[in-house]
Design an enzyme around this catalytic site. Structure first.
Site, PDB file in Angstrom:
ATOM      1  N   ASP A  36       3.576   1.551   8.334  1.00  0.00           N
ATOM      2  CA  ASP A  36       2.335   0.825   8.089  1.00  0.00           C
ATOM      3  C   ASP A  36       2.463  -0.245   7.014  1.00  0.00           C
ATOM      4  OD1 ASP A  36      -0.229  -0.025   8.249  1.00  0.00           O
ATOM      5  OD2 ASP A  36      -1.151   1.741   7.349  1.00  0.00           O
TER       6      ASP A  36
ATOM      7  N   ASP B 247       0.858  -1.193   0.000  1.00  0.00           N
ATOM      8  CA  ASP B 247       0.000   0.000   0.000  1.00  0.00           C
ATOM      9  C   ASP B 247       0.891   1.238   0.000  1.00  0.00           C
ATOM     10  OD1 ASP B 247      -2.440   1.374   0.013  1.00  0.00           O
ATOM     11  OD2 ASP B 247      -2.492   1.483   2.201  1.00  0.00           O
TER      12      ASP B 247
END
Length: 339
Positions: free
Chosen positions: A225, A207
């Protein structure tokens, strides 16, 4: 709209503080909620000084095996001196782990890491990020994920389409049109992957948009993340960093790949997958929103979702994506022109 439970109804600030205390950390009561729709993420100040970032995972999204595999990848990257924020080892019930369980909730804790958004208009910044992604993929190619999502086919889009169909989420007057174009797009996505034989698959950030890269003046970029870490083609971690008109996107891509190829060879055939990956993300995103609609944060943040206008716009966009994928397929042995 029929969606899955939000799962955060009983996750109070007091429970979060108690979870951290049970893990051997001692928060002083100061909590700051950080931006995250998927999980509940907060900064907690500690009695002994300093602060950590705690992530409470959305129930039901990942299995323990998937989360722990992400954690091991993050630590493997950190051990290879790839700048990422890896979770800390916690001690719960006498056991060392990076994944805590507390009153039905799972959580991890990471060091607090500052930074700002990178200046993606600067070619030197893009080259630096390209080198960093190449280093991440060098580690990622050592072994495959066993439990994480794979972006090597239209599987995620197909799963998303099937979930939306089973839960009757779409506006009734647009459901048939959306499902018809989605089916054609899924077929084209699979065809795009099948057209590239002997293509490498690596562990990815998964992502890699600008919000998941932080920049510090002294040390440059670092990744945050890895919640969507996945298996797939290297280009999956490149295309979301491109923006603007086709000429601007081409310049950005050239800078990224200039940095990337100074560390690791890039398979330029993968550029033919960009529109397929973009289409897959669009279908996946619609299901992602629908699955979380019972979470009160989602109707507030995405009030336009689920309306007839939304689904009508998605039909138009998916038709455009189908055209783009068909154009790429017609080029056969040439690279995308981005125009």
């Amino acid at each position: 709209m029929h969606t899955s439970p939000a799962g955060f109804g009983h996750l109070t600030p007091e429970l979060m503080l108690d979870a951290l205390d049970a893990a051997g950390l001692h928060p002083d009561g100061r909590l700051l909620q950080l931006n995250s729709y998927e999980n509940r993420v907060l900064q907690a100040h500690l009695e002994e000084g300093g602060a950590v970032v705690a992530k409470f995972y959305r129930p039901g999204r990942w299995t323990d095996a998937q989360i722990l595999e992400e954690h091991r990848f993050a630590q493997e990257l950190a051990d290879a001196e790839v700048p990422v924020v890896a979770p800390l080892a916690l001690t719960l019930d006498g056991q060392a782990t990076t994944l805590g369980h507390f009153h039905g909730h799972r959580f991890s804790v990471s060091p607090r890491q500052g930074g700002r958004a990178p200046e993606l208009e600067d070619p030197e910044v893009l080259r630096w990020i390209g080198r960093l992604l190449a280093r991440l993929h060098e580690v990622g190619q050592r072994q495959p994920f066993a439990h994480r999502v794979s972006w090597n086919s239209a599987g995620p889009a197909r799963d998303a389409r099937d979930w939306l169909l089973a839960h009757e989420v779409l506006a009734p007057e647009l459901s048939a049109n959306w499902h018809a174009i989605a089916a054609q797009c899924i077929e084209a996505i699979d065809a795009a992957f099948n057209a590239l034989p002997q293509r490498a698959s690596v562990r990815l950030h998964g992502d890699c948009h600008p919000g998941n890269i932080l920049w510090t003046p002294d040390h440059g970029p670092h990744f945050v993340d890895l919640d969507d870490a996945a298996q797939g083609p290297a280009v999956q971690d490149l295309w979301m960093l491109l923006s603007g008109d086709p000429e601007a996107a081409r310049r950005q891509l050239d800078a990224l790949l200039d940095g990337y190829e100074s560390v690791r060879e890039f398979d330029w055939r993968e550029l033919r997958l960009v529109e397929a990956l973009r289409t897959q993300r669009m279908i996946h995103h619609s299901a992602w929103l629908a699955r979380r609609w019972d979470d009160p944060a989602f109707p507030l943040a995405f009030p336009w979702f689920g309306t007839p206008n939304y689904w009508g716009d998605q039909v138009v966009k998916l038709r455009d994506q189908l055209d783009a994928m068909q154009t790429e397929a017609a080029k056969a042995h040439s690279l995308p022109s981005w125009d």
